[in-house]
Design an enzyme around this catalytic site. Structure first.
Site, short mmCIF file in Angstrom:
data_model
loop_
_atom_site.label_atom_id
_atom_site.label_comp_id
_atom_site.label_asym_id
_atom_site.label_seq_id
_atom_site.Cartn_x
_atom_site.Cartn_y
_atom_site.Cartn_z
CE LYS A 236 -4.70 0.47 0.23
NZ LYS A 236 -5.51 -0.63 -0.17
N1 GLU Z 1 -7.22 -0.23 -3.56
C1 GLU Z 1 -8.07 -1.75 -3.74
C2 GLU Z 1 -7.70 -2.39 -2.36
O1 GLU Z 1 -7.72 -1.92 -1.34
C3 GLU Z 1 -7.17 -2.32 -5.06
C4 GLU Z 1 -5.86 -2.72 -4.97
C5 GLU Z 1 -5.31 -3.31 -6.24
O2 GLU Z 1 -5.94 -3.28 -7.28
O3 GLU Z 1 -4.05 -3.50 -6.18
O4 GLU Z 1 -8.28 -3.75 -2.42
#
Ligand code: GLU
Length: 433
Positions: free
Chosen positions: A122
């Site tokens: 993240k």
């Molecule tokens: N931000 C989204 C999540 O929390 C998608 C993450 C992604 O597709 O890598 O799952």
């Protein structure tokens, strides 16, 4: 590209004195419970509790008025035993290292529980993107990408949209990375516009996954979704389309809220109309003339069949959990129910479909996008939708089966499967050197 080419002057955070926030301790509490349930050894627990790598960067931004501001940026890779690290980039004023670290850990479990071959990551910048012009957003995104560039790549770590970022942000990230590489690298990010290698079906994927998880939850308890009532907290990228897909599936969405307030209609709101009102001039769903005005806090106490918290983490906590009367909670956001609130809901017999399962549709379609990118091939919308449904239904069924056979909550079962798969991959690979 080699990841060990990271310049030494990057401020990689030491293991000592890492900031801890509530959300990080929530993630660690869940991990400790899961480690006990799976009877994992203490060494594995220690490795899983800490991110593999954390990068903090300064992002200097030249504002349109000529002043220079500096913002904090982060990218955390929690675990890469099952594949490249994967997870979104968040632009939000409350982003901090503790939050990003917890969200990266949840991405590891999420990817594992739905069986996509990724680890968790993240990132984010501590900024309110609504205060930026489009040109400032572009400069911020490009500079942030340049600062984390040595840390990402299609085989290393693949960012995607999250709160406060969108497909335009991903286009700038992809372009910045590609300009330095000297050729187009579409697989470095997912959630891109279709014209540069995005996939059909990515934009609504998280919401579709939420709808599939909700329908599976009702089906597995013998409940017909037709006419069942739903309340949705958050009318952004996830909540608005989740409300629409649930309505299309025959459910009655009686209430929605966003940061500005909400609306309630016992006969069901017209979600398509609400979305078009938001696209034209409304700032908040509260500005709609449908139904009656509803305060944000009132949404939680509504007597509905399904509550979808799709706003931010911690929105259902020990101060308000006693008000919740929904029978089923489907977590559209990451971490919307705190561990203390979770215990209360468990005692009340509320069925909670956890975030790492319920909102995994986004990363599932991210994976489908990346597979198309690395193969230089593209699938039809139908291909993507069928694959998404298949992955979500299979994951739901395996979590449900474990929860039934061991008499544990869906959250414990999902974490047991997710953490168990990551631990198994780590044990197979062994500890280097
Ligand atoms: N931000 C989204 C999540 O929390 C998608 C993450 C992604 O597709 O890598 O799952």
């Amino acid at each position: 590209m080699k990841t060990d080419s990271l310049p030494v002057h990057h401020p990689v955070v030491s293991a000592v004195g890492r900031p801890r926030s509530d959300i990080r301790s929530a993630a660690l509490t869940q991990l400790r419970d899961t480690v006990e349930f799976l009877q994992l050894d203490e060494g594995t627990h220690k490795v899983l509790a800490e991110p593999r790598r954390s990068l903090m960067v300064s992002v200097p931004l030249l504002r349109d008025d000529g002043s220079l501001e500096v913002y904090e940026g982060f990218r955390v890779q929690h675990n890469a035993a099952r594949g490249p690290a994967k997870g979104g980039i968040r632009f939000h004023p409350e982003v901090d290292l503790g939050e990003v670290t917890a969200l990266a850990m949840w991405m590891s479990w999420k990817c594992a529980v739905v069986g996509v071959p990724y680890g968790g990551a993240k990132g984010g910048v501590r900024i309110d993107p609504s205060t930026l012009s489009a040109a400032e957003r572009e400069r911020l995104t490009r500079r942030f990408t340049s600062e984390i560039r040595a840390f990402i790549g299609p085989e290393i770590d693949i960012p995607a949209p999250d709160v406060g970022t969108d497909e335009q942000t991903m286009a700038w990230m992809m372009d910045t990375y590609s300009q330095v590489a000297g050729y187009s690298v579409p697989g470095v990010v997912t959630g891109k516009p279709i014209s540069i290698g995005g996939t059909s079906g990515r934009a609504g994927a998280t919401s579709r996954g939420v709808a599939i998880a909700t329908l599976e939850a009702l089906d597995s308890h013998g409940i017909n979704p037709n006419g069942r009532t739903v309340a949705v907290e958050g009318f952004g990228k996830v909540g608005a389309l989740a409300a629409l897909y649930l309505q299309e599936a025959g459910m009655k969405v009686v209430a929605v809220t966003d940061v500005g307030g909400g609306r309630y209609c016992a006969h069901g709101l017209d979600i398509e109309l609400l979305i078009s009102e938001m696209a034209s001039d409304a700032v908040s769903v509260r500005d709609s003339e449908q139904g009656d005005e509803l305060r944000r806090a009132e949404l939680l106490s509504l007597d509905v069949d399904v509550l979808v918290p799709a706003a931010m983490e911690g929105s259902i906590n020990d101060s308000n959990v006693d008000m919740v009367s929904a029978r089923v909670i489907v977590e559209g956001a990451n971490g919307p129910v705190t561990p203390a609130a979770d215990r209360v809901l468990e005692d009340c017999g509320t069925l909670v479909i956890p975030d790492i399962l319920a909102n995994a549709g986004g990363v599932v379609v991210s994976y489908l996008e990346w597979v198309q990118n690395v193969q230089s091939y593209s699938w039809s919308d139908l291909d993507v939708q069928l694959k998404l449904s298949d992955v979500m239904q299979t994951a739901y069924k395996s979590v449900f089966a474990l929860s039934q056979s061991r008499s544990i909550t869906m959250r414990r079962a999902a974490h047991a499967i997710g953490v168990g798969r990551v631990a198994e991959a780590m044990q197979c690979r062994g500890n280097f050197p």
